[in-house]
Design an enzyme around this catalytic site. Structure first.
Site, PDB file in Angstrom:
ATOM      1  N   LYS A  13       0.838  -1.213   0.000  1.00 21.55           N
ATOM      2  CA  LYS A  13       0.000   0.000   0.000  1.00 21.55           C
ATOM      3  C   LYS A  13       0.869   1.257   0.000  1.00 21.55           C
ATOM      4  O   LYS A  13       0.652   2.172  -0.788  1.00 21.55           O
ATOM      5  CB  LYS A  13      -0.919   0.038   1.238  1.00 21.55           C
ATOM      6  CG  LYS A  13      -1.861  -1.129   1.355  1.00 21.55           C
ATOM      7  CD  LYS A  13      -2.748  -1.018   2.574  1.00 21.55           C
ATOM      8  CE  LYS A  13      -1.993  -1.064   3.896  1.00 21.55           C
ATOM      9  NZ  LYS A  13      -1.301  -2.345   4.148  1.00 21.55           N
ATOM     10  N   ARG A  88      -9.147   1.260   8.720  1.00 25.67           N
ATOM     11  CA  ARG A  88      -8.750  -0.119   8.998  1.00 25.67           C
ATOM     12  C   ARG A  88      -9.844  -0.868   9.744  1.00 25.67           C
ATOM     13  O   ARG A  88      -9.672  -2.050  10.048  1.00 25.67           O
ATOM     14  CB  ARG A  88      -7.483  -0.118   9.848  1.00 25.67           C
ATOM     15  CG  ARG A  88      -6.203  -0.477   9.087  1.00 25.67           C
ATOM     16  CD  ARG A  88      -5.082  -0.489  10.099  1.00 25.67           C
ATOM     17  NE  ARG A  88      -3.902  -1.179   9.679  1.00 25.67           N
ATOM     18  CZ  ARG A  88      -2.790  -0.575   9.247  1.00 25.67           C
ATOM     19  NH1 ARG A  88      -2.754   0.726   9.114  1.00 25.67           N
ATOM     20  NH2 ARG A  88      -1.728  -1.288   8.955  1.00 25.67           N
ATOM     21  N   ARG A 127      11.441  -6.131   4.496  1.00 23.19           N
ATOM     22  CA  ARG A 127      11.203  -4.677   4.475  1.00 23.19           C
ATOM     23  C   ARG A 127      12.212  -3.978   5.389  1.00 23.19           C
ATOM     24  O   ARG A 127      12.483  -4.431   6.497  1.00 23.19           O
ATOM     25  CB  ARG A 127       9.779  -4.363   4.951  1.00 23.19           C
ATOM     26  CG  ARG A 127       9.547  -2.867   5.123  1.00 23.19           C
ATOM     27  CD  ARG A 127       8.110  -2.464   5.024  1.00 23.19           C
ATOM     28  NE  ARG A 127       7.281  -2.956   6.107  1.00 23.19           N
ATOM     29  CZ  ARG A 127       5.965  -2.718   6.193  1.00 23.19           C
ATOM     30  NH1 ARG A 127       5.352  -2.013   5.262  1.00 23.19           N
ATOM     31  NH2 ARG A 127       5.265  -3.209   7.203  1.00 23.19           N
ATOM     32  N   ARG A 160      11.570  -2.825  11.028  1.00 29.19           N
ATOM     33  CA  ARG A 160      10.631  -2.259  12.006  1.00 29.19           C
ATOM     34  C   ARG A 160      10.337  -3.292  13.087  1.00 29.19           C
ATOM     35  O   ARG A 160      10.214  -4.475  12.783  1.00 29.19           O
ATOM     36  CB  ARG A 160       9.317  -1.898  11.295  1.00 29.19           C
ATOM     37  CG  ARG A 160       9.241  -0.475  10.823  1.00 29.19           C
ATOM     38  CD  ARG A 160       8.115  -0.239   9.844  1.00 29.19           C
ATOM     39  NE  ARG A 160       6.800  -0.712  10.267  1.00 29.19           N
ATOM     40  CZ  ARG A 160       5.689  -0.539   9.560  1.00 29.19           C
ATOM     41  NH1 ARG A 160       5.735   0.091   8.400  1.00 29.19           N
ATOM     42  NH2 ARG A 160       4.530  -0.986   9.990  1.00 29.19           N
ATOM     43  N   ARG A 171      -0.465  -9.317  13.275  1.00 26.71           N
ATOM     44  CA  ARG A 171      -1.049  -8.249  12.456  1.00 26.71           C
ATOM     45  C   ARG A 171      -1.915  -8.822  11.334  1.00 26.71           C
ATOM     46  O   ARG A 171      -2.946  -8.243  10.982  1.00 26.71           O
ATOM     47  CB  ARG A 171       0.071  -7.367  11.872  1.00 26.71           C
ATOM     48  CG  ARG A 171       0.779  -6.562  12.948  1.00 26.71           C
ATOM     49  CD  ARG A 171       2.017  -5.887  12.421  1.00 26.71           C
ATOM     50  NE  ARG A 171       1.696  -4.823  11.491  1.00 26.71           N
ATOM     51  CZ  ARG A 171       2.560  -4.299  10.634  1.00 26.71           C
ATOM     52  NH1 ARG A 171       3.791  -4.762  10.558  1.00 26.71           N
ATOM     53  NH2 ARG A 171       2.198  -3.329   9.835  1.00 26.71           N
TER      54      ARG A 171
HETATM   55  P1  ADP Z   1       2.265  -1.784   3.218  1.00 26.17           P
HETATM   56  O1  ADP Z   1       2.314  -0.287   3.131  1.00 26.17           O
HETATM   57  O2  ADP Z   1       1.054  -2.370   2.562  1.00 26.17           O
HETATM   58  O3  ADP Z   1       2.451  -2.295   4.618  1.00 26.17           O
HETATM   59  P2  ADP Z   1       4.824  -1.667   1.795  1.00 26.17           P
HETATM   60  O4  ADP Z   1       4.504  -0.781   0.637  1.00 26.17           O
HETATM   61  O5  ADP Z   1       5.667  -1.112   2.877  1.00 26.17           O
HETATM   62  O6  ADP Z   1       3.490  -2.355   2.385  1.00 26.17           O
HETATM   63  O7  ADP Z   1       5.519  -2.977   1.181  1.00 26.17           O
HETATM   64  C1  ADP Z   1       5.982  -4.042   2.049  1.00 26.17           C
HETATM   65  C2  ADP Z   1       7.347  -4.530   1.577  1.00 26.17           C
HETATM   66  O8  ADP Z   1       7.209  -5.211   0.320  1.00 26.17           O
HETATM   67  C3  ADP Z   1       8.344  -3.400   1.339  1.00 26.17           C
HETATM   68  O9  ADP Z   1       9.635  -3.855   1.721  1.00 26.17           O
HETATM   69  C4  ADP Z   1       8.284  -3.140  -0.169  1.00 26.17           C
HETATM   70  O10 ADP Z   1       9.497  -2.638  -0.678  1.00 26.17           O
HETATM   71  C5  ADP Z   1       7.947  -4.522  -0.718  1.00 26.17           C
HETATM   72  N1  ADP Z   1       7.037  -4.497  -1.860  1.00 26.17           N
HETATM   73  C6  ADP Z   1       5.987  -3.646  -2.085  1.00 26.17           C
HETATM   74  N2  ADP Z   1       5.365  -3.941  -3.240  1.00 26.17           N
HETATM   75  C7  ADP Z   1       6.029  -5.020  -3.766  1.00 26.17           C
HETATM   76  C8  ADP Z   1       5.866  -5.810  -4.962  1.00 26.17           C
HETATM   77  N3  ADP Z   1       4.893  -5.569  -5.851  1.00 26.17           N
HETATM   78  N4  ADP Z   1       6.730  -6.845  -5.134  1.00 26.17           N
HETATM   79  C9  ADP Z   1       7.706  -7.106  -4.244  1.00 26.17           C
HETATM   80  N5  ADP Z   1       7.907  -6.404  -3.102  1.00 26.17           N
HETATM   81  C10 ADP Z   1       7.099  -5.374  -2.876  1.00 26.17           C
HETATM   82  P1  AMP Z   2       1.269   0.640   8.907  1.00 26.16           P
HETATM   83  O1  AMP Z   2       2.447   1.545   8.802  1.00 26.16           O
HETATM   84  O2  AMP Z   2       0.097   1.076   8.056  1.00 26.16           O
HETATM   85  O3  AMP Z   2       1.629  -0.815   8.686  1.00 26.16           O
HETATM   86  O4  AMP Z   2       0.737   0.756  10.411  1.00 26.16           O
HETATM   87  C1  AMP Z   2       1.553   0.358  11.504  1.00 26.16           C
HETATM   88  C2  AMP Z   2       0.702   0.215  12.756  1.00 26.16           C
HETATM   89  O5  AMP Z   2       0.104   1.490  13.100  1.00 26.16           O
HETATM   90  C3  AMP Z   2      -0.489  -0.748  12.658  1.00 26.16           C
HETATM   91  O6  AMP Z   2      -0.114  -2.101  12.885  1.00 26.16           O
HETATM   92  C4  AMP Z   2      -1.395  -0.188  13.764  1.00 26.16           C
HETATM   93  O7  AMP Z   2      -0.946  -0.576  15.057  1.00 26.16           O
HETATM   94  C5  AMP Z   2      -1.193   1.313  13.635  1.00 26.16           C
HETATM   95  N1  AMP Z   2      -2.176   1.905  12.697  1.00 26.16           N
HETATM   96  C6  AMP Z   2      -1.920   2.500  11.504  1.00 26.16           C
HETATM   97  N2  AMP Z   2      -3.058   2.925  10.934  1.00 26.16           N
HETATM   98  C7  AMP Z   2      -4.071   2.597  11.779  1.00 26.16           C
HETATM   99  C8  AMP Z   2      -5.492   2.743  11.754  1.00 26.16           C
HETATM  100  N3  AMP Z   2      -6.112   3.309  10.699  1.00 26.16           N
HETATM  101  N4  AMP Z   2      -6.206   2.277  12.806  1.00 26.16           N
HETATM  102  C9  AMP Z   2      -5.590   1.701  13.838  1.00 26.16           C
HETATM  103  N5  AMP Z   2      -4.272   1.510  13.934  1.00 26.16           N
HETATM  104  C10 AMP Z   2      -3.497   1.944  12.914  1.00 26.16           C
END
Ligand code: ADP
Ligand code: AMP
Length: 214
Positions: A13, A88, A127, A160, A171
């Site tokens: 995302k 969420r 990541r 992280r 999660r």
């Molecule tokens: P989210 O915001 O949904 O938690 P991220 O955008 O941070 O996810 O992506 C999670 C991990 O996967 C990151 O390390 C990112 O670089 C990698 N990633 C994102 N999209 C892809 C893809 N299409 N293919 C492979 N790896 C990806």
């Molecule tokens: P993210 O960076 O989107 O993966 O979010 C990291 C963490 O932040 C999540 O696992 C939740 O603990 C918290 N968080 C982020 N967005 C929300 C939301 N909309 N509602 C509740 N918790 C959130």
């Protein structure tokens, strides 16, 4: 253009929201980034959010909803925005809809980046996030130019705390229970678009551009 990103943690995302923000010139609003910035600054919100985030739980709606609703009322959101990580929960989605309809506005797209659980654990283990600016990388799929160093600001890259395998499993459970129902919610509103998130980064973005228009 008002967009929300749906998908499991690690589905991509944030990666796609950043690209959307750059191409369509709209702000990228990530609740996770807002909470992490508050944790770094040591604010009261940060302290409260951290106790939930470290356990892989959602931060309560009371701490989350108003934060986002205030943010989307800023001037820079006039032409739209991409929300990443919000809503969420169903109550968050309802609160957003209510606030937007009060402003005479509505969401245009709910983009669901679909990735099965099996791929998620691998994505999260690889990541890496910058300790300073929050930029995100993947050790294999989106590697920085120099291992362990942020391309943007030169700071250190770390795993992280909530990307450790035991927290990722938690999660994912929370996602299935509390967030996945939003897929049906937005399908009913007629704005859901599902994209195959197992493709490479550029192919996912190509699909998104086909939906949003060039
Ligand atoms: P989210 O915001 O949904 O938690 P991220 O955008 O941070 O996810 O992506 C999670 C991990 O996967 C990151 O390390 C990112 O670089 C990698 N990633 C994102 N999209 C892809 C893809 N299409 N293919 C492979 N790896 C990806
Ligand atoms: P993210 O960076 O989107 O993966 O979010 C990291 C963490 O932040 C999540 O696992 C939740 O603990 C918290 N968080 C982020 N967005 C929300 C939301 N909309 N509602 C509740 N918790 C959130």
């Amino acid at each position: 253009m008002k967009i929300i990103m749906l998908g499991a943690p690690g589905a991509g995302k944030g990666t796609q929201a950043k690209k959307i923000s750059e191409k369509y010139q709209i702000p990228h609003i990530s609740t996770g980034d807002i909470f992490r910035a508050n944790i770094k600054e040591g604010t009261e919100l940060g302290k409260q959010a951290k106790t939930y985030m470290d356990q892989g739980l959602l931060v309560p709606d009371e701490l989350t909803v108003n934060l986002v609703i205030d943010r989307v009322e800023h001037d820079d959101c006039k032409n739209g925005y991409v929300l990443d990580g919000f809503p969420r929960t169903i109550p968050q989605a309802e609160a957003l809809d209510k606030a937007l309809s009060g402003l005479g506005e509505h969401l245009d797209y709910a983009l669901n980046v679909d990735v099965p659980d099996e791929n998620i654990v691998k994505r999260m283990a690889g990541r890496r996030a910058c300790i300073s600016c929050g930029a995100t990388y993947h050790v294999v799929y989106a590697a920085p130019k120099t291992e362990g160093i942020c391309d943007v600001c030169g700071s250190e890259l770390v795993l992280r705390d909530d990307d450790k395998p035991e927290t990722v499993t938690k999660r994912l459970g929370v996602y299935h229970e509390q967030t996945k129902p939003l897929i049906d919610y937005y399908a009913e509103e007629g704005i859901l678009k599902t994209i195959d998130g197992t493709q490479n980064l550029e192919a996912v973005f190509d699909d998104i551009k086909r939906i949003l228009g060039e």
